[in-house]
Design a protein around this motif. Structure first.
Motif, short mmCIF file in Angstrom:
data_model
loop_
_atom_site.label_atom_id
_atom_site.label_comp_id
_atom_site.label_asym_id
_atom_site.label_seq_id
_atom_site.Cartn_x
_atom_site.Cartn_y
_atom_site.Cartn_z
N PHE A 1 0.94 -1.18 -0.03
CA PHE A 1 -0.14 -0.39 0.73
C PHE A 1 0.65 1.02 -0.17
N LEU B 1 -8.00 -3.34 -6.35
CA LEU B 1 -7.65 -4.06 -5.14
C LEU B 1 -7.92 -5.09 -4.78
N SER C 1 -5.65 -7.41 1.03
CA SER C 1 -5.91 -6.88 2.41
C SER C 1 -6.25 -8.48 3.11
N VAL D 1 -6.08 0.49 7.73
CA VAL D 1 -5.50 1.05 5.59
C VAL D 1 -6.21 1.58 4.93
N TYR D 2 -7.77 1.00 4.73
CA TYR D 2 -8.53 2.40 3.98
C TYR D 2 -9.22 3.37 4.34
N LEU E 1 -6.18 5.14 3.22
CA LEU E 1 -6.34 5.44 1.84
C LEU E 1 -7.41 6.81 1.18
#
Length: 539
Positions: A495, A508, A512, A523-524, A527
């Motif tokens: 990422f 993606l 993940s 993570v999302y 982003l």
């Protein structure tokens, strides 16, 4: 034969019409000049042999020493010519191999051919071995046979004239008729060499196919060893080393069996060619004996005839002596030609998807049909659009074609049709199993871009944004990151590329899946904060 020579020309033509053409032709010209000079030295040495033995026969030691010293001089010149010929030949080989390797490497990676060759039906086996080993053998053997054939041709023409002159006309009487055969030793040499060549072709006719199979079996075994090394942890964790060992032994068995056949044919061929070559050393003297007895020739004349006869027979026996090398060469030419044709076939069998530029900054899919290589339909008539700034989640059962959809959008899946309108800008696809090249961690994070594209501050900032600051001290470290990092760490670090590249669209593909729910949510969120303008499509 014409078809085979056409294959050789098709494989050779790209280099000999390349920008390196002038230097290559200069090296060839040097080799040709040296080859001519080598034959000239052989002719002078042949004449010197007659004079030396005549001096011995006539008990003239001073002349014998003089001709012996001349022979040493010829040897020195011969050695120098051979050395320079080896240097120029090796230089040409090195340049040709490098150019051809880059040429086929470019064709292999161009337009994702390396991927399609792995998924299309009737793909090519072991392309890595064909680029590394087969090209080396092709260039080396081609130059070796060219030099041998050129030198042999000059030697044949030169010593045929010498032997014809030395032979004179052999007279004999049949039923009261006085008959004569001009240059009879030349005809003896031709008949002997022709018979040997025919027998050699009969004995060694299986060598080409056996060499082809040996190359393939060796490559398969090497590929198995590489797979064992690259998947060492998974195999060791599951205690699968004995199963892998048994599989590797089974893969090696065809190598052993095929090589046994090669040994048998090679021994038969070697026995015959060695016998024929040794006989030729005596045959010239035996064929010259009638002339020696009738005309009371000197020993020097007899030795010169024997030497010239040997040169002519050796020249005429070129294909006999080089048959094993030619058979191996043919196998390599067939493998490289097949590789080139498979690449072209992979280009032709690209997907039937029509691709257009979309200036609305959106992906638009119309009547998209995707199948498996065996023809099984994953989905058909699929219509969808992805607009700028959207967050899209694609869900479906295992094997329903989610990943194949992303491969189609990426332009690498050949089994699809329909219309895909793609927006401008940089697009990034992250898969479930990330890829990191061997090298520094910094280069791995910047892949596929160069490390020069990003500052250290940018990379460190991306690491900190993803709570991966512990890797900052490892940026300069060299390593095999696919083996040293866990799959979860690999996915997290992948990422970093998204934060560095800042794509317009980010796809993606279960990127993940190895993260826990808390890390995945983090993570999302990261982003979303870092890439507010990016459209994210997740499977």
């Amino acid at each position: 034969m014409l078809l085979f020579l056409k294959k050789v020309w098709v494989l050779s033509k790209p280099y000999w019409t390349s920008p390196d053409q002038k230097r290559a032709l200069a090296l060839v010209a040097a080799l040709l000049c040296l080859g001519f000079l080598l034959v000239r030295m052989q002719v002078l040495a042949n004449t010197n042999t007659r004079l030396f033995y005549d001096a011995l026969q006539n008990y003239k030691p001073h002349q014998a020493v003089h001709y012996a010293l001349c022979y040493v001089g010829y040897i020195i010149i011969f050695a120098l010519c051979t050395t320079f010929s080896s240097y120029f030949g090796s230089t040409l080989l090195n340049r040709w191999r490098k150019w051809l390797s880059i040429y086929y490497l470019d064709k292999w990676v161009a337009d994702k051919a390396f991927y399609r060759l792995g998924v299309v039906r009737d793909g090519v086996d072991n392309p890595d071995q064909r680029i590394s080993d087969d090209i080396e053998q092709f260039t080396g053997t081609t130059l070796s046979l060219f030099n041998g054939l050129y030198g042999t041709s000059i030697q044949l023409v030169t010593f045929t004239f010498v032997l014809w002159h030395l032979s004179g006309t052999y007279h004999f009487i049949v039923h009261g008729l006085n008959l004569g055969i001009p240059g009879y030793l030349v005809w003896c040499a031709l008949a002997y060499a022709s018979l040997n060549t025919l027998i050699t072709f009969w004995i060694g006719q299986k060598l080409t196919s056996l060499n082809y199979q040996q190359q393939r079996f060796n490559a398969d075994f090497r590929f198995g060893l590489v797979r064992l090394r690259e998947n060492a942890e998974q195999i060791a964790m599951q205690g699968g080393e004995q199963a892998e060992k048994a599989a590797l032994i089974a893969t090696y068995q065809p190598i052993f069996t095929n090589f046994k056949a090669l040994i048998q044919v090679g021994c038969h061929l070697a026995f015959f060619t060695n016998t024929a070559n040794y006989l030729s050393m005596m045959l010239g003297t035996l064929c010259a004996l009638p002339k020696f007895m009738v005309e009371k020739m000197s020993v020097g004349d007899l030795m010169q005839i024997s030497s010239a006869f040997s040169y002519v027979v050796t020249s005429l026996s070129f294909f006999m002596n080089a048959y094993a090398e030619i058979a191996s060469w043919r196998a390599v030419v067939d493998r490289l030609s097949e590789f080139a044709l498979k690449i072209e076939a992979a280009d032709v069998c690209g997907s039937q998807v029509q691709r257009q530029q979309n200036f609305l900054q959106a992906w638009v899919l119309t009547d998209l049909n995707v199948t498996l290589p065996n023809g099984h339909v994953l989905f058909s008539g699929y219509d969808q659009s992805f607009k700028k700034g959207e967050r899209v989640l694609i869900m479906g059962a295992y094997g329903s074609g989610k990943s194949s959809l992303l491969r189609t959008l990426a332009g690498i899946w050949p089994f699809a049709s329909g219309l895909v309108e793609r927006p401008t800008g940089r697009h990034l696809f992250l898969s479930q199993k990330p890829y990191f090249p061997i090298g520094s961690l910094k280069a791995a994070l910047c892949f596929p871009d160069s490390v020069d594209c990003y500052r250290d501050q940018d990379i460190e900032g991306a690491l900190r944004a993803l709570n991966l600051s512990r890797f900052e001290v490892n940026l300069a470290d060299q390593g095999h990151w696919l083996q040293t990092l866990s799959l979860g760490e690999q996915q997290m670090l992948s990422f970093v590329r998204a934060l560095l590249i800042k794509p317009v669209y980010l796809f993606l593909d279960e990127a993940s899946s190895s993260l826990d729910e808390t890390s995945e949510a983090f993570v999302y969120q990261c982003l979303a904060r870092a890439l507010p303008e990016t459209t994210i499509i997740s499977i």
